[in-house]
Design an enzyme around this catalytic site. Structure first.
Site, PDB file in Angstrom:
ATOM      1  N   GLU A  55       0.842  -1.203   0.000  1.00 33.25           N
ATOM      2  CA  GLU A  55       0.000   0.000   0.000  1.00 33.25           C
ATOM      3  C   GLU A  55       0.871   1.243   0.000  1.00 33.25           C
ATOM      4  O   GLU A  55       1.770   1.382   0.828  1.00 33.25           O
ATOM      5  CB  GLU A  55      -0.930   0.006   1.211  1.00 33.25           C
ATOM      6  CG  GLU A  55      -1.703   1.284   1.435  1.00 33.25           C
ATOM      7  CD  GLU A  55      -2.531   1.709   0.230  1.00 33.25           C
ATOM      8  OE1 GLU A  55      -2.458   2.899  -0.135  1.00 33.25           O
ATOM      9  OE2 GLU A  55      -3.247   0.862  -0.337  1.00 33.25           O
ATOM     10  N   GLU A 226     -25.196  19.228 -14.341  1.00 40.68           N
ATOM     11  CA  GLU A 226     -25.151  17.860 -14.840  1.00 40.68           C
ATOM     12  C   GLU A 226     -25.397  17.842 -16.350  1.00 40.68           C
ATOM     13  O   GLU A 226     -26.323  18.479 -16.839  1.00 40.68           O
ATOM     14  CB  GLU A 226     -26.196  17.000 -14.120  1.00 40.68           C
ATOM     15  CG  GLU A 226     -26.464  15.633 -14.724  1.00 40.68           C
ATOM     16  CD  GLU A 226     -25.231  14.758 -14.809  1.00 40.68           C
ATOM     17  OE1 GLU A 226     -24.989  14.192 -15.895  1.00 40.68           O
ATOM     18  OE2 GLU A 226     -24.496  14.638 -13.809  1.00 40.68           O
ATOM     19  N   HIS A 468     -44.266  -4.436  13.916  1.00 37.76           N
ATOM     20  CA  HIS A 468     -45.013  -3.176  13.829  1.00 37.76           C
ATOM     21  C   HIS A 468     -44.794  -2.364  15.109  1.00 37.76           C
ATOM     22  O   HIS A 468     -44.844  -2.902  16.200  1.00 37.76           O
ATOM     23  CB  HIS A 468     -46.511  -3.467  13.663  1.00 37.76           C
ATOM     24  CG  HIS A 468     -47.354  -2.231  13.693  1.00 37.76           C
ATOM     25  ND1 HIS A 468     -47.466  -1.383  12.608  1.00 37.76           N
ATOM     26  CD2 HIS A 468     -48.113  -1.693  14.684  1.00 37.76           C
ATOM     27  CE1 HIS A 468     -48.269  -0.377  12.923  1.00 37.76           C
ATOM     28  NE2 HIS A 468     -48.684  -0.541  14.186  1.00 37.76           N
TER      29      HIS A 468
END
Length: 489
Positions: A55, A226, A468
């Site tokens: 990394e 956009e 519920h």
């Protein structure tokens, strides 16, 4: 006592470490420690393969943990709490005075979350005995990776198999050089030192809308530009339209079907020219910050892949077979640097499947059941086919829709914008697509993903008892609407 217990737990989790040398040969060397890379490394080690991970960052976790998913979601969470207190507490009878923000503390909280998670990966590497090499990894052959440290020194790591998991990087505009202050990528937008008065977001995709929402909640005027005729162009059209209406209601402004053609810095501000996609006179937009979020590209340059003969496609992605192996035996690739959606969880699943194949166990991924989530508020979560895709493919389908305004938990929470949409095969009732806008949509989608993975029909979920009052009852009733009729709408 608790502190001592936590320290002991951490020590045990790290496990005994042993020194690895670059000259050793590893069964698997993973290049890149993002979600796909670090998960692949850990899984390989768990399967008994001698594993190393390379990394280039000082910390593990890749873009996602360091400058992507995690810090963005931290800011989304904090800014949502602020906006909720600012706009909703009074209606609830909760009296608040002197409400404000301390941006330095907000960033500190965000950084705390990031550092905690990246350190967690280091601990997991230690626990699973994954060797970690810090530096830029570059293939010099099908079995060797050259690692160049920040001090310029190099070492060669030998491997029977190499997995390239280097992720992606932001796409930039040639006429808008990024200074991460006025013109910023997502990395810069995560660390603005002050709330912009006006933020222009280039790109109506996930990154732009999430970070645009963050800064809008904290007080910025936000304008989204956009090129397509709608935000999130690949999304189900009905959902995309509803989503944009919700964001516009919140105060975000949109210039759709516009393309930025020029830009410059004027003093400490930005000035942009945006031309209509259908032609016509360009408009001028001014702001004190611009977020360039027009997409990402695979990070495959300067990795040595071309030099060793690895085949790339027209987008620079590594071409792989069904088992993630490139055209070079023993060289594999996963995540953002191969075809498919650029999602952390997609990369993770590919990492696991790839090393299972290397270990001779045969990995598999169902790409039809990979969910996608936008962490705005309300959240948007989708999986499977859109209505437009089913029409194009000529599939006869049924549709069930249930709005959150008819859900008791959403109503009592006073948080009921959005809906659940279920698409099923008209003859078999098998679920083909799920699209949700609403509170906790990102959590709710998991039920649908599991159902689709097992080939569930809408009736299977519609006849399953849901507690519920819960938001998940909206999911149940959308399924009921797909094969019959819901109760509460």
């Amino acid at each position: 006592m608790l502190g001592r217990s936590l320290r002991l737990t951490r020590t045990l989790a790290l496990g005994p470490r042993r020194a690895f040398s670059a000259g050793e040969q590893f069964d698997v060397v993973v290049v890149g420690a993002g979600p796909g890379g670090y998960v692949a490394a850990i899984k390989a080690a768990q399967l008994g393969l001698k594993t190393a991970c390379v990394e280039k960052r000082a910390t593990l976790g890749g873009t996602c943990l360091n400058v992507g998913c995690i810090p963005t979601k931290s800011l989304l969470n904090i800014s949502h709490h602020y906006e909720h207190a600012h706009k909703k507490f009074g209606e609830m009878g909760i009296q608040v005075s002197g409400l404000g923000i301390d941006l330095a503390k907000i960033h500190k909280q965000k950084d705390k979350a990031v550092s905690g998670l990246t350190r967690g990966i280091e601990s997991l590497f230690g626990k699973n005995k994954v060797a970690s090499f810090k530096g830029h990894g570059k293939l010099t052959s099908a079995n060797t990776v050259e690692v160049t440290g920040q001090d310029g020194k190099t070492q060669t790591v030998n491997a029977k198999n190499i997995i390239i998991a280097t992720g992606s990087e932001p796409i930039t505009l040639p006429f808008l050089p990024l200074d991460e202050k006025v013109f910023a990528s997502s990395t810069g937008a995560l660390a603005f030192p002050k709330v912009p008065k006006h933020l222009i977001v280039l790109g109506g995709g996930v990154v732009g809308l999430e970070l645009g929402s963050v800064w809008h909640r904290l007080g910025a005027e936000v304008t989204v530009v956009e090129f397509a005729d709608r935000i999130i162009p690949t999304m189900d059209h009905e959902i995309s339209t509803a989503f944009q209406k919700i964001l516009a209601k919140q105060g975000l402004k949109f210039h759709l079907k516009h393309k930025v053609t020029a830009g410059k810095k004027v003093g400490e501000e930005a000035e942009l020219q945006a031309a209509p996609a259908d032609g016509g006179a360009p408009i001028t937009l001014k702001a004190d910050a611009v977020l360039v979020a027009i997409g990402r590209r695979p990070y495959t340059e300067n990795l040595g892949v071309k030099e060793v003969g690895v085949k790339l496609d027209e987008r620079g992605r590594i071409v792989t077979d069904a088992h993630f192996q490139s055209n070079i035996k023993g060289v594999y690739a996963i995540g953002d640097c191969v075809a498919g959606p650029m999602l952390a969880h997609k990369a993770e699943e590919e990492g696991i499947a790839c090393v299972e194949h290397i270990a001779g166990r045969g990995g598999h991924i169902n790409y039809n059941t990979i969910p996608n989530v936008i962490y705005t508020h309300p959240e948007v979560a989708t999986v499977g086919k859109t209505e437009e895709e089913l029409k194009k493919e000529g599939v006869k389908y049924s549709k069930g829709v249930f709005p959150f305004i008819a859900n008791s938990r959403a109503r009592l929470n006073d948080d009921y914008e959005g809906l659940v949409k279920i698409l099923t095969d008209k003859e078999t009732d098998r679920i083909l697509g799920i699209h949700i806008i609403g509170p906790s949509a990102g959590e709710m989608i998991a039920e649908g993903v599991l159902g689709m993975e097992y080939g569930a029909a809408a009736e299977d979920i519609g006849r399953t008892t849901h507690a519920h009052p819960t938001l998940s009852e909206a999911f149940k009733e959308a399924c009921m609407a797909a094969y019959g009729k819901p109760i509460h709408f």
